[in-house]
Design a protein around this motif. Structure first.
Motif, mmCIF file in Angstrom:
data_model
loop_
_atom_site.group_PDB
_atom_site.id
_atom_site.type_symbol
_atom_site.label_atom_id
_atom_site.label_comp_id
_atom_site.label_asym_id
_atom_site.label_seq_id
_atom_site.Cartn_x
_atom_site.Cartn_y
_atom_site.Cartn_z
ATOM 1 N N GLY A 85 0.838 -1.199 0.000
ATOM 2 C CA GLY A 85 0.000 0.000 0.000
ATOM 3 C C GLY A 85 0.861 1.231 0.000
ATOM 4 O O GLY A 85 2.094 1.156 0.124
ATOM 5 N N PRO A 86 0.268 2.421 -0.111
ATOM 6 C CA PRO A 86 1.058 3.659 -0.178
ATOM 7 C C PRO A 86 1.841 3.949 1.088
ATOM 8 O O PRO A 86 2.828 4.677 1.044
ATOM 9 C CB PRO A 86 -0.003 4.736 -0.439
ATOM 10 C CG PRO A 86 -1.288 4.135 0.025
ATOM 11 C CD PRO A 86 -1.175 2.663 -0.240
ATOM 12 N N GLY A 87 1.409 3.382 2.241
ATOM 13 C CA GLY A 87 2.126 3.625 3.485
ATOM 14 C C GLY A 87 3.091 2.528 3.862
ATOM 15 O O GLY A 87 3.645 2.536 4.967
ATOM 16 N N ASP A 88 3.305 1.561 2.979
ATOM 17 C CA ASP A 88 4.246 0.468 3.249
ATOM 18 C C ASP A 88 5.617 1.052 3.597
ATOM 19 O O ASP A 88 6.150 1.898 2.887
ATOM 20 C CB ASP A 88 4.351 -0.428 2.019
ATOM 21 C CG ASP A 88 5.082 -1.734 2.310
ATOM 22 O OD1 ASP A 88 6.240 -1.672 2.753
ATOM 23 O OD2 ASP A 88 4.482 -2.805 2.075
ATOM 24 N N ALA A 89 6.179 0.578 4.711
ATOM 25 C CA ALA A 89 7.454 1.131 5.175
ATOM 26 C C ALA A 89 8.557 0.935 4.148
ATOM 27 O O ALA A 89 9.459 1.779 4.019
ATOM 28 C CB ALA A 89 7.848 0.490 6.499
ATOM 29 N N PRO A 114 3.528 11.421 6.189
ATOM 30 C CA PRO A 114 4.917 11.747 5.842
ATOM 31 C C PRO A 114 5.835 11.874 7.056
ATOM 32 O O PRO A 114 7.008 11.500 6.987
ATOM 33 C CB PRO A 114 4.789 13.084 5.093
ATOM 34 C CG PRO A 114 3.400 13.092 4.555
ATOM 35 C CD PRO A 114 2.580 12.392 5.602
ATOM 36 N N GLU A 115 5.306 12.414 8.162
ATOM 37 C CA GLU A 115 6.156 12.574 9.339
ATOM 38 C C GLU A 115 6.618 11.227 9.876
ATOM 39 O O GLU A 115 7.781 11.033 10.224
ATOM 40 C CB GLU A 115 5.408 13.359 10.415
ATOM 41 C CG GLU A 115 5.160 14.809 10.045
ATOM 42 C CD GLU A 115 4.404 15.559 11.130
ATOM 43 O OE1 GLU A 115 4.019 14.912 12.130
ATOM 44 O OE2 GLU A 115 4.204 16.770 10.973
ATOM 45 N N GLU A 116 5.692 10.289 9.959
ATOM 46 C CA GLU A 116 6.051 8.954 10.418
ATOM 47 C C GLU A 116 7.000 8.284 9.428
ATOM 48 O O GLU A 116 7.918 7.552 9.823
ATOM 49 C CB GLU A 116 4.787 8.097 10.582
ATOM 50 C CG GLU A 116 5.055 6.639 10.932
ATOM 51 C CD GLU A 116 5.865 6.466 12.206
ATOM 52 O OE1 GLU A 116 6.614 5.473 12.300
ATOM 53 O OE2 GLU A 116 5.753 7.327 13.112
ATOM 54 N N ALA A 117 6.815 8.533 8.143
ATOM 55 C CA ALA A 117 7.701 7.956 7.129
ATOM 56 C C ALA A 117 9.127 8.477 7.302
ATOM 57 O O ALA A 117 10.094 7.697 7.223
ATOM 58 C CB ALA A 117 7.179 8.281 5.737
ATOM 59 N N SER A 124 12.547 13.456 15.150
ATOM 60 C CA SER A 124 13.822 13.250 14.473
ATOM 61 C C SER A 124 14.041 14.179 13.309
ATOM 62 O O SER A 124 15.151 14.369 12.872
ATOM 63 C CB SER A 124 13.916 11.803 13.984
ATOM 64 O OG SER A 124 12.902 11.568 13.042
ATOM 65 N N ALA A 125 12.996 14.745 12.782
ATOM 66 C CA ALA A 125 13.180 15.578 11.591
ATOM 67 C C ALA A 125 12.170 16.694 11.546
ATOM 68 O O ALA A 125 11.716 17.111 10.509
ATOM 69 C CB ALA A 125 13.089 14.721 10.336
#
Length: 793
Positions: free
Chosen positions: A284-288, A327-330, A370-371
């Motif tokens: 899926g689009p959120g796959d790590a 995006p932040e979690e990514a 972290s970012a």
């Protein structure tokens, strides 16, 4: 960055007002263009190009040069990885030539100001994020320490191998080895050399290693081809995928299809389609795996535009454009997995991190400890790839090491340029700036050093530049110096056996090449980096020369020698932001106004094949065409096709090439050499390249990405080279790709003559009056400026 071609998007409508309004042709305005059957579409018997400034003062074109239509030039970047985007100096990419094609330019580039954080985080979350960032920094520091500290015997290796590795590391760091080898006599300390050693024996030239992916085993390529076919990807990518991912590429692709993004030229939508074909509903689009690959891909695209890092907000914006749900979690996951590194260069100590934590989350970002981005004037949080981070840190350490070298009394007797001699005598690192004429000063310094009996070398960016200095300079290219194909070779410690190294064309050094070069300069050797600060920066990532000038950590000597002649006067004005009219009684500067791209191509061919050779006596092979991009209506593709048809017609039976074709070969990222096609066979395309005594054979799978026709180049490809005559083509759809640095570089490539095929109207004057050079996000300046502060503390 890679040698695979990239794309450009010059996209700006032309102004309605034409600065090159025609004047009645007359004897004073007559240019060396020929009429006859090859005349321009207006049918004028003699073209009326005027020797004038490119702002249009005094053109002699009889026809009315209507404003060229706007639109998008579907351009593409240099075959060596360089390109100029809408800002004229950055790098981007679009549709490529081979395989899956190069990716389109992405808008993920960030600014210094970060976006405001999201929802406020609780105290416990802030503490957790602060602890995570501290842990990451500890990991980075441990990695640095492992490179500097001695390795105890028996660690990771065993027995004699471990003892030997520990001894080598100890010697490299200047310490005495803890382990003695009974069967090997201890070497005596070498005496300090006063007189230069005897000249090393002559070396057989060694061809540089091709820049393409390493050769993979045939069975590995076959396995990758099977996986690619199952996922619907072109099987032609198999060789490149196996070279990039290694012999286990097939297994790795099955587990993580988004690794396909690590292959240059593959776009995210193509990798997504490949992953869906292999994984089905399991992705899926959120796959790590997808988000980690996208974060790395965004930073690789930034490197193609010259950045060594990106603001975290730009990375998150790029992820959001590609449908990443969080995006932040990514970003947080990519940092935690070590896929990218996070930097807070101006606020790098623990106390500042604690202050960030007290303000509600590390970095001030909305939950992205972290970012996160900084608010209220705090420094931005940057994300970068490991390779560029380590290169910048190594380069900063090496430059600081040389800058700390004290006075050297031997230089007091040197008879070279006084300012340079004094600077080199006082410190081990010196920056020298100036135009083309100023190159003689550091070359004279090297001659003075040799007269003192010191070991000196002059290194330049290209074979063309080396040839331009003449045999008396005894110059070598940087690539040949580093490979050992030319130059003094290396001493017993693996360092360059030199007392002085002069590097011309220093703005063309990217951060990785500069790091390797500086690491090879021994203690006590003087390093002079010389170049023109107004030219386009390197094709690769980084802004080494500009950052070193801005950091002011070493003496800077500015040459007072001006570039002579009308071309020198014109280019000097452009460097100062002025596009002025110059007198060119010998037709040194000629303006050729055109109405559209078709006319631009026609007039360019006419100039190269007829007008310049007939009127100025410059042979065709000594005239170079320069344009903004590869694609577009008058890019290198269109111009080279027209020039080939006129100068060397043929069927193109060797992958579009015929014997005798003039080509540009991207032998390594950022380094283009010119040559001619000799022949072709099953081994590949055989080229005769300048400066290479042996034939160059380009394998068939690399021809499409590494070799182009070379009658027309982009300004990035032409940087560091000059020709007796240059024809600069500015079609209307290239207006968005212009910048002052681009114009300065392109106009300065002609030694005796410059023709400007002008179709961009007022866009040329606006580009010259604009910013001196597009900004690049780098960390080198901050690292250099932090060195003195760290020593004082």
């Amino acid at each position: 960055m890679t040698a695979h071609p990239r794309g450009e998007h010059p996209d700006s409508p032309a102004d309605a007002d034409d600065p090159t309004a025609p004047q009645p042709p007359g004897p004073a305005a007559e240019a060396p263009a020929d009429g006859g059957a090859d005349a321009a579409p207006d049918g004028a018997g003699e073209a009326g190009e005027a020797a004038a400034a490119p702002d249009g003062g005094g053109t002699g074109e009889a026809s009315s040069p209507d404003a060229a239509p706007g639109g998008t030039g579907a351009g593409e970047a240099d075959g060596d990885g360089a390109r100029t985007g809408a800002d004229g100096g950055g790098h981007a990419q679009e549709e490529g030539d081979g395989g899956q094609g190069a990716a389109r330019a992405e808008g993920g580039e960030g600014s210094a100001g970060g976006e405001a954080g999201g929802g406020a985080a609780g105290v416990s979350e802030a503490e957790a994020e602060l602890a995570a960032q501290r842990e990451l920094r500890e990991r980075i520091e441990r990695r640095k320490a492992e490179r500097a500290e001695p390795i105890a015997a028996g660690t990771k290796l065993s027995g004699r191998a471990a003892d030997l590795l520990a001894a080598v590391r100890a010697v490299e760091s200047g310490r005495t080895p803890d382990v003695a080898f009974e069967d090997s006599p201890a070497p005596a300390a070498p005496p300090r050399r006063v007189a230069p050693p005897p000249a090393p024996p002559a070396r057989t030239p060694v061809a540089p290693v091709p820049s393409g992916p390493r050769a993979a085993a045939p069975e590995a390529v076959a396995a990758v081809r099977t996986v690619l076919g199952r996922g619907g990807a072109p099987e032609a990518l198999a060789v490149r995928v196996a070279g990039a991912l290694g012999d286990t590429a097939a297994e790795r692709l099955r587990e993580d299809p988004w690794l396909l993004l690590s292959v240059p030229g593959v776009r995210p939508e193509q990798a997504d389609a490949f992953a869906r074909a292999l994984l089905g509903a399991d992705c899926g689009p959120g796959d790590a795996r997808r988000t980690d690959a996208l974060v790395g891909w965004l930073l690789e695209q930034a490197a193609l535009r010259g950045h060594t890092a990106l603001d975290a907000s730009a990375v998150r914006a790029g992820l959001a454009e590609r449908s990443v749900p969080d995006p932040e979690e990514a970003v947080r996951h990519a940092v935690a997995e070590g896929a990218v590194l996070v930097f807070h260069d101006e606020d790098d100590d623990e106390d500042d991190e604690e202050e960030d934590g007290e303000s509600g989350g590390a970095g001030g970002g909305g939950g992205d400890g972290s970012a996160g981005d900084a608010e209220g004037g705090a420094s931005p949080v940057l994300l970068g790839l490991d390779r560029y981070a380590l290169a910048e840190e190594s380069l900063a350490d090496g430059l600081a090491r040389l800058a700390r070298s004290g006075p050297e009394p031997r230089w007091a007797e040197a008879a070279g340029p006084p300012e340079l001699v004094r600077a080199v005598a006082a410190q081990g690192l010196v920056v020298h700036t100036g135009g083309e004429a100023a190159r003689a000063e550091p070359v004279a310094l090297a001659g003075a050093a040799r007269a003192l009996g010191l070991r000196a070398a002059v290194a330049v960016h290209s074979e063309n530049g080396r040839r331009g200095l003449g045999p008396e300079a005894d110059a070598v290219t940087v690539a040949a110096l580093m490979s050992g194909a030319a130059g003094p070779g290396r001493d017993e410690d693996g360092m360059l056996a030199l007392d002085l190294l002069v590097v011309l064309d220093a703005p063309q050094l990217d951060v990785e090449a500069a790091a390797l070069l500086v690491e090879s300069v021994p203690d006590g050797c003087r390093l002079v980096l010389s170049g023109d600060p107004y030219v386009l920066p390197s094709a690769g990532a980084g802004r080494v020369f500009g950052d070193l000038l801005a950091a002011r950590v070493c003496p800077q000597v500015a040459s007072r020698v001006p570039d002579a002649g009308p071309i020198g006067e014109l280019v000097s004005g452009i460097g100062a932001g002025e596009l002025s009219q110059v007198d060119a009684p010998g037709r040194e500067v000629v303006i050729v106004p055109v109405r559209d791209a078709g006319e631009a191509v026609h007039r360019t061919v006419q100039l190269v094949a007829d007008s310049v050779p007939r009127a100025l006596g410059v042979p065709v092979e000594q005239t170079q065409v320069i344009t903004v991009g590869h694609g577009g209506s008058a890019g290198t593709r269109a111009l080279n096709a027209a020039l080939k048809q006129r100068l060397n017609p043929g069927p193109g039976r060797f992958g579009g090439f015929d014997p005798g074709d003039r080509v540009a070969y991207a032998q390594a990222p950022g380094r283009t050499v010119q040559g001619r096609v000799v022949s072709a066979d099953a081994e590949g395309l055989h080229l005769d390249c300048e400066g290479r005594p042996e034939r160059v054979v380009v394998p068939p799978d690399r021809v499409e990405s590494a070799v182009r026709h070379g009658w027309a180049l982009t300004a990035h490809q032409a940087a560091g080279m000059r020709w007796p005559a240059a024809v600069v083509v500015l079609p209307g759809d290239a207006a968005g790709g212009l910048s002052r640095a681009w114009v300065y570089t392109a106009f300065g490539r002609g030694e005796r003559h410059l023709s400007v095929v002008h179709g961009v109207d007022q866009a040329l004057a606006r580009a010259v009056a604009g910013p001196a050079s597009p900004e690049r996000v780098t960390r080198l300046r901050a690292l250099l400026e932090a060195v003195p502060a760290a020593e004082e503390a």
